[in-house]
Design an enzyme around this catalytic site. Structure first.
Site, PDB file in Angstrom:
ATOM      1  N   LEU A  21      19.242 -79.993  -0.263  1.00  0.00           N
ATOM      2  CA  LEU A  21      17.965 -80.003  -0.964  1.00  0.00           C
ATOM      3  C   LEU A  21      18.001 -80.860  -2.222  1.00  0.00           C
ATOM      4  O   LEU A  21      16.988 -81.411  -2.624  1.00  0.00           O
ATOM      5  CB  LEU A  21      17.545 -78.577  -1.336  1.00  0.00           C
ATOM      6  CG  LEU A  21      17.263 -77.629  -0.169  1.00  0.00           C
ATOM      7  CD1 LEU A  21      16.922 -76.247  -0.687  1.00  0.00           C
ATOM      8  CD2 LEU A  21      16.120 -78.163   0.698  1.00  0.00           C
ATOM      9  N   GLY A  22      19.173 -80.934  -2.884  1.00  0.00           N
ATOM     10  CA  GLY A  22      19.241 -81.716  -4.114  1.00  0.00           C
ATOM     11  C   GLY A  22      20.582 -81.557  -4.794  1.00  0.00           C
ATOM     12  O   GLY A  22      21.481 -80.867  -4.311  1.00  0.00           O
ATOM     13  N   GLY A  24      22.302 -81.416  -9.013  1.00  0.00           N
ATOM     14  CA  GLY A  24      22.084 -81.408 -10.451  1.00  0.00           C
ATOM     15  C   GLY A  24      23.398 -81.406 -11.204  1.00  0.00           C
ATOM     16  O   GLY A  24      24.474 -81.598 -10.632  1.00  0.00           O
ATOM     17  N   GLY A  25      23.315 -81.185 -12.523  1.00  0.00           N
ATOM     18  CA  GLY A  25      24.499 -81.207 -13.353  1.00  0.00           C
ATOM     19  C   GLY A  25      25.465 -80.086 -13.036  1.00  0.00           C
ATOM     20  O   GLY A  25      26.671 -80.206 -13.266  1.00  0.00           O
ATOM     21  N   MET A  26      24.952 -78.965 -12.502  1.00  0.00           N
ATOM     22  CA  MET A  26      25.822 -77.825 -12.239  1.00  0.00           C
ATOM     23  C   MET A  26      26.400 -77.842 -10.827  1.00  0.00           C
ATOM     24  O   MET A  26      27.496 -77.332 -10.590  1.00  0.00           O
ATOM     25  CB  MET A  26      25.028 -76.534 -12.451  1.00  0.00           C
ATOM     26  CG  MET A  26      25.865 -75.285 -12.318  1.00  0.00           C
ATOM     27  SD  MET A  26      24.854 -73.819 -12.578  1.00  0.00           S
ATOM     28  CE  MET A  26      26.013 -72.575 -12.019  1.00  0.00           C
ATOM     29  N   GLY A  27      25.702 -78.427  -9.878  1.00  0.00           N
ATOM     30  CA  GLY A  27      26.211 -78.446  -8.514  1.00  0.00           C
ATOM     31  C   GLY A  27      25.173 -78.946  -7.534  1.00  0.00           C
ATOM     32  O   GLY A  27      24.152 -79.512  -7.919  1.00  0.00           O
ATOM     33  N   VAL A  29      22.577 -78.214  -4.151  1.00  0.00           N
ATOM     34  CA  VAL A  29      21.722 -77.153  -3.606  1.00  0.00           C
ATOM     35  C   VAL A  29      21.481 -77.448  -2.128  1.00  0.00           C
ATOM     36  O   VAL A  29      21.123 -78.579  -1.762  1.00  0.00           O
ATOM     37  CB  VAL A  29      20.375 -77.071  -4.353  1.00  0.00           C
ATOM     38  CG1 VAL A  29      19.551 -75.899  -3.837  1.00  0.00           C
ATOM     39  CG2 VAL A  29      20.606 -76.935  -5.849  1.00  0.00           C
ATOM     40  N   LYS A  43      23.329 -72.618  -3.857  1.00  0.00           N
ATOM     41  CA  LYS A  43      23.796 -73.523  -4.902  1.00  0.00           C
ATOM     42  C   LYS A  43      25.312 -73.422  -5.016  1.00  0.00           C
ATOM     43  O   LYS A  43      25.842 -72.334  -5.261  1.00  0.00           O
ATOM     44  CB  LYS A  43      23.130 -73.183  -6.232  1.00  0.00           C
ATOM     45  CG  LYS A  43      21.612 -73.172  -6.111  1.00  0.00           C
ATOM     46  CD  LYS A  43      20.923 -72.764  -7.376  1.00  0.00           C
ATOM     47  CE  LYS A  43      19.407 -72.651  -7.121  1.00  0.00           C
ATOM     48  NZ  LYS A  43      18.668 -72.295  -8.331  1.00  0.00           N
ATOM     49  N   ASP A 137      17.773 -72.853 -20.317  1.00  0.00           N
ATOM     50  CA  ASP A 137      17.524 -74.123 -19.631  1.00  0.00           C
ATOM     51  C   ASP A 137      16.120 -74.132 -19.034  1.00  0.00           C
ATOM     52  O   ASP A 137      15.911 -74.556 -17.900  1.00  0.00           O
ATOM     53  CB  ASP A 137      18.565 -74.366 -18.547  1.00  0.00           C
ATOM     54  CG  ASP A 137      18.643 -75.846 -18.147  1.00  0.00           C
ATOM     55  OD1 ASP A 137      18.158 -76.694 -18.919  1.00  0.00           O
ATOM     56  OD2 ASP A 137      19.152 -76.142 -17.063  1.00  0.00           O
TER      57      ASP A 137
END
Length: 534
Positions: A21-22, A24-27, A29, A43, A137
């Site tokens: 799905l995508g 980001g900075g954390m991991g 998805v 995630k 956040d």
């Protein structure tokens, strides 16, 4: 949704991964499927962050707290494994666009939607703070738009991440354009920090730009701490609340309870999103239907004990076997394939980590949550997906049809004073046979679409898309049929002499002309988008 690549795992815990799905900075998805057939957003934390022991402890503690959240405006954490070699968590999947994407693609939200956004996020943050969490956040990409209201995601996770010493290249935790000044300066952060971030999100939703501009991280942080926000274009009570949220001193900011109370009367309870955003939600719902219909086959593996829905699995397998033999088809086959839990992949496809029975594994019960089909059908049947809303056009059409007989009788008694009536007048008076078939066709379309709307939960995905396209054609036909009847009325009325007076139907036609003319462009655009995407 993007297909899985060779570097993506095929299974995390007990969840089989379907699509990416995508990231980001954390991991990353993923869209995943549980053994019981439930679709989730899964995630998976970046390995660099996962190597910090302190992060794991805080992650486990805050996941347990986040699982207690079941209030409005939040997406619940369903499952997590902080002790896996690469920690992960699973949340309910929401087929709606992020606020960031909706504003970039379709422009700022109108005033009514802004109040609903404020009300929903204030209530969501009240639940987060009540559980002992600080989101830290809150930003446009962490706000999902659904027909029922805004949803806040990733709560409690940013607190774990930004307390970890990060040295990895390209890893950025937090959002400089939306974090509070105290967070930017490394001071103690409390619930008021989320209020500041909420104000920045509201400013973005109202103007399409962040209140502290753009540029490098250093520039953003400096302006955030030392400059006043740019709130040009945000006026009135909403602008004042936004300005108070963005106060530099935490003590000067309103509480989320105050914000919820101030926005409650203005927020409303009906449909709140602009038509293009509703169309985007419908598109995501259709993508989910397609993913459900085209779900890739899982690899074969040894059968293990199932804790979820053993009897529904046996029934689903019986239906699938019957369908392969030709004994079961249609909706039963689709229901069977949707309900059938995926087979367990071989051990080589499983991401390394602790077993589901690990001592600190956190799991939330999945009862009471909607299925992917329910989410998709719910999105498709909001807004234009309610055929009965077409009564706004259909009732005037019927009124013009019935009252038109008296209008023609009056036209016969007061013929046109012109020696040579216009071709339009001759058509309107002599060739009105089409009025009854058009009205009957529109009425039949409304009844048919409304009746089939109740069968969408069991209909094949192809027929659901066909119904969605039919809804678009229905609204276009409604607007065209209403415009034709109104034109017919105006032509007959205008060519009669003044002593004939105004026909009572004029008071039916005028409101429809004014209101219908205002909303028809947006309805036409949404209808065409629905047809194209179906």
């Amino acid at each position: 949704m993007q297909p899985l690549t060779a570097t993506d795992p095929r299974q995390v815990g007990s969840y089989r991964l379907l699509y990416r799905l995508g990231e980001g900075g954390m991991g990353r998805v993923y869209l995943g499927r549980s053994p019981g057939g439930r679709t989730v957003a899964l995630k998976v934390v970046h390995g660099t962050i996962a190597g910090d022991a302190g992060f794991r402890q805080r992650f486990a503690r805050e996941v347990r707290a986040a699982q207690s959240l079941r209030g409005a405006g939040t997406v619940p954490v369903l499952d997590a494994d902080p002790e896996a070699e690469v920690p992960w968590l699973a949340t309910a999947y929401v087929p709606g666009p992020a606020l960031a994407d909706a504003v970039v693609l379709h422009g700022p939200l109108p005033q009514e939607a802004l109040w609903r956004l404020l009300s929903g996020l204030a209530k969501a943050l009240a639940g987060v703070h009540g559980a002992g969490l600080v989101h830290r956040d809150v930003k446009p990409s962490n706000v999902l738009l659904s027909p029922s209201g805004p949803l806040l995601i990733d709560f409690g996770i940013a607190r774990s991440a930004d307390e970890t010493a990060l040295t990895g290249t390209g890893l950025v935790v937090g959002s400089p354009g939306y974090m509070s000044p105290e967070q930017a300066e490394g001071r103690t952060v409390g619930p008021t920090a989320d209020v500041f971030s909420l104000g920045a999100v509201l400013a973005f939703a109202a103007t399409g730009r962040g209140p502290f501009g753009g540029g490098s991280v250093a520039e953003l942080l400096y302006r955030l701490v030392h400059h006043e926000p740019d709130l040009d274009g945000i006026e009135g009570a909403f602008g004042e609340l936004t300005r108070r949220c963005l106060a530099k001193r935490p003590a000067d900011r309103p509480t989320v309870a105050e914000l919820a109370a101030a926005s409650g009367e203005r927020a409303g309870t009906g449909p709140w999103l602009p038509a293009p955003v509703v169309a985007a939600i419908a598109q995501k719902a259709e993508e989910l239907l397609n993913a459900e219909a085209q779900e890739p086959e899982g690899p074969q593996g040894p059968e293990g004990p199932r804790k979820e829905a053993e009897e529904p699995e046996k029934e689903a397998q019986r239906l699938v076997r019957g369908s392969e033999a030709g004994a079961v088809s249609g909706p039963d086959r689709v229901a069977a394939i949707t309900a059938l839990p995926p087979r367990t992949p071989p051990p080589t496809a499983v991401m390394p980590g602790r077993t589901p029975a690990g001592p600190v594994r956190a799991r939330a019960a999945s009862s009471g949550a909607s299925s992917p089909r329910e989410d998709a059908v719910g999105a498709l049947t909001t807004g234009l997906g309610r055929p009965l809303y077409g009564l706004f056009f259909l009732i005037p059409v019927v009124a013009l049809l019935i009252g038109g007989f008296d209008l023609l009788d009056r036209a016969a008694r007061y013929p046109s004073e012109s020696e040579q009536p216009s071709a339009a007048h001759q058509w309107a008076v002599n060739d009105d046979w089409w009025r009854f078939p058009v009205a009957l066709l529109l009425l039949g379309a409304m009844v048919g679409l409304q009746v089939y709307r109740k069968r969408l939960m069991t209909a094949p995905a192809g027929r659901v898309r066909l119904w969605s396209a039919g809804i678009g054609l229905y609204w276009i036909a409604l607007m065209a049929g209403t415009a034709l009847h109104l034109a017919w009325f105006v032509i007959v009325q205008e060519d009669m002499p003044s002593e004939a007076g105004d026909h009572p139907l004029l008071w039916v036609a005028l409101p429809v002309i004014v209101i219908g003319g205002a909303v028809s462009p947006a309805l036409l655009l949404a209808s065409v988008l629905r047809i194209v995407r179906a």
